[in-house]
Design a protein around this motif. Structure first.
Motif, PDB file in Angstrom:
ATOM      1  N   GLY A   1       0.789  -1.221   0.000  1.00  0.00           N
ATOM      2  CA  GLY A   1       0.000   0.000   0.000  1.00  0.00           C
ATOM      3  C   GLY A   1       0.822   1.272   0.000  1.00  0.00           C
ATOM      4  N   LEU A   2       2.138   1.139   0.008  1.00  0.00           N
ATOM      5  CA  LEU A   2       2.988   2.331  -0.018  1.00  0.00           C
ATOM      6  C   LEU A   2       2.869   3.023  -1.366  1.00  0.00           C
ATOM      7  CD1 LEU A   2       6.197   0.931   1.714  1.00  0.00           C
ATOM      8  CD2 LEU A   2       4.389   2.333   2.725  1.00  0.00           C
ATOM      9  N   ASP A   3       2.870   4.312  -1.349  1.00  0.00           N
ATOM     10  CA  ASP A   3       2.842   5.117  -2.564  1.00  0.00           C
ATOM     11  C   ASP A   3       1.638   4.835  -3.449  1.00  0.00           C
ATOM     12  OD1 ASP A   3       5.149   6.540  -1.910  1.00  0.00           O
ATOM     13  OD2 ASP A   3       6.434   4.960  -2.719  1.00  0.00           O
ATOM     14  N   VAL A   4       0.489   4.603  -2.833  1.00  0.00           N
ATOM     15  CA  VAL A   4      -0.756   4.511  -3.584  1.00  0.00           C
ATOM     16  C   VAL A   4      -1.586   5.736  -3.221  1.00  0.00           C
ATOM     17  CG1 VAL A   4      -2.839   3.181  -4.050  1.00  0.00           C
ATOM     18  CG2 VAL A   4      -0.687   1.991  -3.610  1.00  0.00           C
ATOM     19  N   ALA A   5      -1.890   6.548  -4.210  1.00  0.00           N
ATOM     20  CA  ALA A   5      -2.625   7.787  -3.977  1.00  0.00           C
ATOM     21  C   ALA A   5      -4.125   7.560  -3.897  1.00  0.00           C
ATOM     22  CB  ALA A   5      -2.307   8.781  -5.087  1.00  0.00           C
ATOM     23  N   GLY A   6      -4.635   6.564  -4.642  1.00  0.00           N
ATOM     24  CA  GLY A   6      -6.065   6.316  -4.632  1.00  0.00           C
ATOM     25  C   GLY A   6      -6.459   5.278  -5.655  1.00  0.00           C
ATOM     26  N   ALA A   7      -7.742   4.882  -5.601  1.00  0.00           N
ATOM     27  CA  ALA A   7      -8.256   3.873  -6.526  1.00  0.00           C
ATOM     28  C   ALA A   7      -9.705   4.177  -6.880  1.00  0.00           C
ATOM     29  CB  ALA A   7      -8.148   2.485  -5.906  1.00  0.00           C
ATOM     30  N   LEU A   8      -9.976   4.242  -8.179  1.00  0.00           N
ATOM     31  CA  LEU A   8     -11.335   4.331  -8.696  1.00  0.00           C
ATOM     32  C   LEU A   8     -11.679   2.931  -9.191  1.00  0.00           C
ATOM     33  CD1 LEU A   8     -13.734   6.226  -9.427  1.00  0.00           C
ATOM     34  CD2 LEU A   8     -12.679   6.464 -11.695  1.00  0.00           C
ATOM     35  N   LEU A   9     -12.586   2.268  -8.502  1.00  0.00           N
ATOM     36  CA  LEU A   9     -12.942   0.876  -8.767  1.00  0.00           C
ATOM     37  C   LEU A   9     -14.331   0.858  -9.401  1.00  0.00           C
ATOM     38  CD1 LEU A   9     -11.810  -0.429  -5.261  1.00  0.00           C
ATOM     39  CD2 LEU A   9     -10.463  -0.457  -7.398  1.00  0.00           C
ATOM     40  N   VAL A  10     -14.409   0.590 -10.692  1.00  0.00           N
ATOM     41  CA  VAL A  10     -15.657   0.694 -11.436  1.00  0.00           C
ATOM     42  C   VAL A  10     -16.182  -0.687 -11.812  1.00  0.00           C
ATOM     43  CG1 VAL A  10     -16.758   1.651 -13.498  1.00  0.00           C
ATOM     44  CG2 VAL A  10     -14.930   2.940 -12.355  1.00  0.00           C
ATOM     45  N   ALA A  11     -17.426  -0.956 -11.434  1.00  0.00           N
ATOM     46  CA  ALA A  11     -18.112  -2.202 -11.763  1.00  0.00           C
ATOM     47  C   ALA A  11     -17.239  -3.415 -11.454  1.00  0.00           C
ATOM     48  CB  ALA A  11     -18.557  -2.209 -13.232  1.00  0.00           C
ATOM     49  N   PRO A  12     -16.825  -3.566 -10.191  1.00  0.00           N
ATOM     50  CA  PRO A  12     -15.949  -4.693  -9.867  1.00  0.00           C
ATOM     51  C   PRO A  12     -16.634  -6.024 -10.118  1.00  0.00           C
ATOM     52  CG  PRO A  12     -16.785  -3.669  -7.878  1.00  0.00           C
ATOM     53  CD  PRO A  12     -17.207  -2.795  -9.022  1.00  0.00           C
ATOM     54  N   ALA A  13     -15.835  -6.998 -10.525  1.00  0.00           N
ATOM     55  CA  ALA A  13     -16.334  -8.367 -10.662  1.00  0.00           C
ATOM     56  C   ALA A  13     -16.528  -8.941  -9.266  1.00  0.00           C
ATOM     57  CB  ALA A  13     -15.339  -9.203 -11.453  1.00  0.00           C
ATOM     58  N   ASP A  14     -17.502  -9.804  -9.115  1.00  0.00           N
ATOM     59  CA  ASP A  14     -17.776 -10.426  -7.818  1.00  0.00           C
ATOM     60  C   ASP A  14     -16.685 -11.440  -7.494  1.00  0.00           C
ATOM     61  OD1 ASP A  14     -18.766 -11.810  -5.608  1.00  0.00           O
ATOM     62  OD2 ASP A  14     -20.832 -11.633  -6.308  1.00  0.00           O
ATOM     63  N   PRO A  15     -15.921 -11.217  -6.423  1.00  0.00           N
ATOM     64  CA  PRO A  15     -14.859 -12.159  -6.063  1.00  0.00           C
ATOM     65  C   PRO A  15     -15.373 -13.579  -5.846  1.00  0.00           C
ATOM     66  CG  PRO A  15     -14.666 -10.151  -4.768  1.00  0.00           C
ATOM     67  CD  PRO A  15     -15.975 -10.078  -5.502  1.00  0.00           C
ATOM     68  N   ASN A  16     -16.615 -13.711  -5.393  1.00  0.00           N
ATOM     69  CA  ASN A  16     -17.173 -15.048  -5.170  1.00  0.00           C
ATOM     70  C   ASN A  16     -17.345 -15.818  -6.471  1.00  0.00           C
ATOM     71  OD1 ASN A  16     -17.316 -14.580  -2.402  1.00  0.00           O
ATOM     72  ND2 ASN A  16     -19.375 -13.725  -2.552  1.00  0.00           N
ATOM     73  N   LYS A  17     -17.676 -15.134  -7.565  1.00  0.00           N
ATOM     74  CA  LYS A  17     -17.850 -15.792  -8.859  1.00  0.00           C
ATOM     75  C   LYS A  17     -16.541 -16.379  -9.376  1.00  0.00           C
ATOM     76  CE  LYS A  17     -21.894 -13.334 -10.532  1.00  0.00           C
ATOM     77  NZ  LYS A  17     -22.500 -12.553 -11.610  1.00  0.00           N
ATOM     78  N   PHE A  18     -15.428 -15.810  -8.920  1.00  0.00           N
ATOM     79  CA  PHE A  18     -14.118 -16.261  -9.384  1.00  0.00           C
ATOM     80  C   PHE A  18     -13.360 -17.051  -8.319  1.00  0.00           C
ATOM     81  CE2 PHE A  18     -15.226 -12.692 -12.072  1.00  0.00           C
ATOM     82  CZ  PHE A  18     -14.956 -13.191 -13.330  1.00  0.00           C
ATOM     83  N   GLY A  19     -13.973 -17.250  -7.170  1.00  0.00           N
ATOM     84  CA  GLY A  19     -13.347 -18.018  -6.099  1.00  0.00           C
ATOM     85  C   GLY A  19     -12.106 -17.370  -5.516  1.00  0.00           C
ATOM     86  N   VAL A  20     -12.082 -16.027  -5.460  1.00  0.00           N
ATOM     87  CA  VAL A  20     -10.889 -15.330  -4.973  1.00  0.00           C
ATOM     88  C   VAL A  20     -11.163 -14.469  -3.742  1.00  0.00           C
ATOM     89  CG1 VAL A  20      -9.771 -15.347  -7.242  1.00  0.00           C
ATOM     90  CG2 VAL A  20     -11.196 -13.383  -6.575  1.00  0.00           C
ATOM     91  N   SER A  21     -12.318 -14.625  -3.132  1.00  0.00           N
ATOM     92  CA  SER A  21     -12.667 -13.794  -1.966  1.00  0.00           C
ATOM     93  C   SER A  21     -11.609 -13.868  -0.877  1.00  0.00           C
ATOM     94  CB  SER A  21     -14.014 -14.214  -1.388  1.00  0.00           C
ATOM     95  OG  SER A  21     -15.028 -13.975  -2.308  1.00  0.00           O
ATOM     96  N   ASN A  22     -11.067 -15.061  -0.663  1.00  0.00           N
ATOM     97  CA  ASN A  22     -10.074 -15.244   0.404  1.00  0.00           C
ATOM     98  C   ASN A  22      -8.721 -14.630   0.056  1.00  0.00           C
ATOM     99  OD1 ASN A  22      -9.527 -17.136  -1.601  1.00  0.00           O
ATOM    100  ND2 ASN A  22      -8.795 -18.671  -0.159  1.00  0.00           N
ATOM    101  N   MET A  23      -8.528 -14.194  -1.186  1.00  0.00           N
ATOM    102  CA  MET A  23      -7.262 -13.572  -1.593  1.00  0.00           C
ATOM    103  C   MET A  23      -7.302 -12.051  -1.469  1.00  0.00           C
ATOM    104  SD  MET A  23      -6.264 -15.589  -5.042  1.00  0.00           S
ATOM    105  CE  MET A  23      -6.370 -17.353  -5.190  1.00  0.00           C
ATOM    106  N   LEU A  24      -8.459 -11.520  -1.089  1.00  0.00           N
ATOM    107  CA  LEU A  24      -8.627 -10.070  -1.016  1.00  0.00           C
ATOM    108  C   LEU A  24      -8.663  -9.611   0.438  1.00  0.00           C
ATOM    109  CD1 LEU A  24     -11.240  -9.835  -3.865  1.00  0.00           C
ATOM    110  CD2 LEU A  24      -8.874  -9.047  -3.956  1.00  0.00           C
ATOM    111  N   PRO A  25      -8.239  -8.383   0.704  1.00  0.00           N
ATOM    112  CA  PRO A  25      -8.165  -7.923   2.092  1.00  0.00           C
ATOM    113  C   PRO A  25      -9.538  -7.788   2.741  1.00  0.00           C
ATOM    114  CG  PRO A  25      -7.803  -6.093   0.596  1.00  0.00           C
ATOM    115  CD  PRO A  25      -7.844  -7.338  -0.248  1.00  0.00           C
ATOM    116  N   ALA A  26      -9.555  -8.000   4.033  1.00  0.00           N
ATOM    117  CA  ALA A  26     -10.781  -7.838   4.823  1.00  0.00           C
ATOM    118  C   ALA A  26     -10.698  -6.572   5.661  1.00  0.00           C
ATOM    119  CB  ALA A  26     -10.986  -9.058   5.710  1.00  0.00           C
ATOM    120  N   ILE A  27      -9.790  -5.687   5.291  1.00  0.00           N
ATOM    121  CA  ILE A  27      -9.566  -4.449   6.047  1.00  0.00           C
ATOM    122  C   ILE A  27      -9.574  -3.256   5.093  1.00  0.00           C
ATOM    123  CG2 ILE A  27      -8.230  -5.584   7.867  1.00  0.00           C
ATOM    124  CD1 ILE A  27      -5.688  -4.622   6.399  1.00  0.00           C
TER     125      ILE A  27
END
Length: 187
Positions: free
Chosen positions: A87-113
């Protein structure tokens, strides 16, 4: 395009599955701003979160300026995974129409914070890849501002948005917030 850029950031476009074609708002924004970086994938039809986020990391490493992400669909998940890893040197994120992590089986690979940067997630009430309610849930999990764009489908070329002026306003607000260090974004 009416977006005022701040040269202290590297702006990185992160497309989703199958890349963003010539009529997609991401591609149109890149044509207007050729200084934007664009993440490329070896296999656009294979949603591999570790591989895709590693490619995001590679693009980030090309420029020492803080990164500002403009991500779409599975590119949102790759961006969030990259930000979570470093997360160092990240100014921001515009996240548009994200894919559902559950549909791709990657929910556990994404942060919970909370993400360590300002972020805006834009969802649609009729997105086939993730419901607005589920997008809002992920946005809350990451402490991202959720903006409901109404019935725009997957917010892609098929949505007929052209240069998507409203999305540009969201980007402008995020850029200002990143530039000022936490100025509120107007929805």
């Amino acid at each position: 395009m009416a977006v005022e850029l701040f040269p202290e950031f590297q702006v990185i476009l992160v497309p989703g599955l199958h890349n963003s074609g010539p009529d997609h708002w991401q591609t149109r924004w890149q044509r207007a701003y050729p200084e934007f970086y664009r993440v490329g994938q070896d296999h656009w039809d294979q949603p591999d979160l570790p591989g895709w986020s590693a490619r995001v990391d590679q693009v980030r490493a090309q420029d020492p300026r803080p990164a500002l992400f403009i991500a779409h669909s599975f590119g949102c998940l790759a961006s969030v995974a990259s930000i979570a890893r470093n997360g160092l040197d990240v100014a921001g994120a515009l996240l548009v129409a994200p894919a559902d992590p559950n549909k791709f089986g990657v929910s556990n690979m994404l942060p919970a914070i909370a993400l360590p940067c300002p972020s805006v997630m834009i969802g649609s009430t009729n997105d086939p890849w993730m419901s607005a309610e589920h997008a809002a849930w992920w946005a809350a999990r990451w402490h991202s501002q959720f903006v409901n764009a109404g019935p725009l489908g997957h917010i892609n070329a098929e949505s007929g948005l052209g240069d998507w002026a409203w999305g540009q306003q969201q980007l402008k607000g995020l850029l200002q917030r990143a530039h000022d260090g936490n100025v509120a974004i107007s929805a």
